[in-house]
Design an enzyme around this catalytic site. Structure first.
Site, PDB file in Angstrom:
ATOM      1  N   PRO A   1     -13.689  13.253 -17.759  1.00 51.86           N
ATOM      2  CG  PRO A   1     -11.689  14.350 -17.170  1.00 51.86           C
ATOM      3  CD  PRO A   1     -13.132  14.611 -17.541  1.00 51.86           C
ATOM      4  CB  CYS A   2     -15.171   9.166 -14.831  1.00 47.53           C
ATOM      5  SG  CYS A   2     -15.690   8.153 -16.229  1.00 47.53           S
ATOM      6  CG  HIS A   3     -10.344   8.408 -18.509  1.00 52.80           C
ATOM      7  ND1 HIS A   3     -11.296   9.180 -19.156  1.00 52.80           N
ATOM      8  CD2 HIS A   3      -9.148   9.012 -18.759  1.00 52.80           C
ATOM      9  CE1 HIS A   3     -10.702  10.183 -19.773  1.00 52.80           C
ATOM     10  NE2 HIS A   3      -9.400  10.112 -19.550  1.00 52.80           N
TER      11      HIS A   3
END
Length: 282
Positions: free
Chosen positions: A246-248
């Site tokens: 989950p780089c978001h």
């Protein structure tokens, strides 16, 4: 031809763009609905079906002040302890274990020579995606509205691999991440091409619970490289597995969401959608 789900996402994306551009004016339901050429009733229903919450609450989840609040809460020792001991019921890892295995030096250097990679395309709440796997796990996942471009990006990652367009069980397990019923999820293994530093950053991203946010500097602290925020940002920007890693959930310390490999609007949509999912479980 686009499916109805993609059409709906594109309409929601247009609405999110409008809300972001006019945030200070706090546009009401009628105004946003008119912008996306829907009746207020239809827009409210469509948005609620997609995000699990009203447009008004979604705006809250994506506002600057709410982002700052999430960042502040994310520093709480109790919250982190609960997560890391598996006690957080709203964690994105609910009934899910994601393990990262780095590719061998040979696989890393020779562009995937001798690797057999299966790939397929699927729909998600945030647009079409391409997902690819080796015998060891998922090696690539990206949002790709154009299948030819998606495959081109995959091939650039592994120029010497052998590719087969085939949906396998590994991919199916990974795609369950987009379902609201996560009880179907089983262990997901990732087989990634990255440096030791990149792998460490990606593993740290997996520890950010759903509905929470972190910053580049906080990630640098987590990996005990407090002066490496810029390098952390580069590693996050090269994440080869959309959504699963989950780089978001990493934003600027100011609370501004910042850039995203697959588009700022999509990042805003994912953060808001995840906030809605967590809120619905409370």
């Amino acid at each position: 031809m686009n499916t109805q789900e993609n059409i709906n996402y594109n309409r929601i994306a247009d609405a999110i763009d409008y809300i972001k551009a006019n945030f200070k004016d706090q546009p009401n339901l009628d105004e946003v609905a008119e912008r996306v050429h829907l009746s207020p009733f239809h827009f409210q229903r469509l948005f609620s079906d997609w995000a699990g919450t009203s447009p008004k609450k979604f705006l809250q989840y994506t506002s600057l002040e709410h982002a700052k609040k999430l960042l502040k809460e994310n520093q709480a020792t109790i919250s982190e302890t609960a997560y890391e001991t598996g006690l957080s019921g709203t964690s994105r890892l609910h009934d899910l274990f994601v393990n990262i295995e780095g590719m061998t030096p040979a696989e890393y250097k020779n562009g995937g020579k001798n690797l057999s990679i299966n790939y397929s395309f699927a729909e998600s709440p945030f647009g079409n995606i391409i997902v690819a796997s080796t015998q060891k796990g998922i090696c690539f996942m990206a949002f790709a509205e154009d299948e030819a471009i998606g495959f081109h990006d995959l091939k650039n990652k592994f120029p010497n691999a052998t590719f087969s367009r085939k949906l396998d069980l590994t991919q199916q397990n990974a795609l369950f991440i987009f379902q609201n019923d996560w009880s179907k999820l089983s262990e997901i293994k990732l087989h990634l091409k990255g440096t030791d530093f990149q792998l460490k950053v990606w593993e740290t991203l997996l520890k950010i619970p759903m509905g929470q946010l972190s910053t580049y500097s906080a990630i640098a602290q987590k990996i005990q490289k407090p002066n490496a925020s810029r390098a952390v940002g580069t590693a996050i920007g090269s994440n080869p597995v959309a959504f699963l890693i989950p780089c978001h959930r990493v934003i600027q310390s100011s609370g501004i969401f910042g850039g995203y490999m697959w588009g700022n609007t999509r990042k805003t949509a994912i953060i808001g959608w995840e906030g809605a999912q967590v809120n619905s479980q409370l």
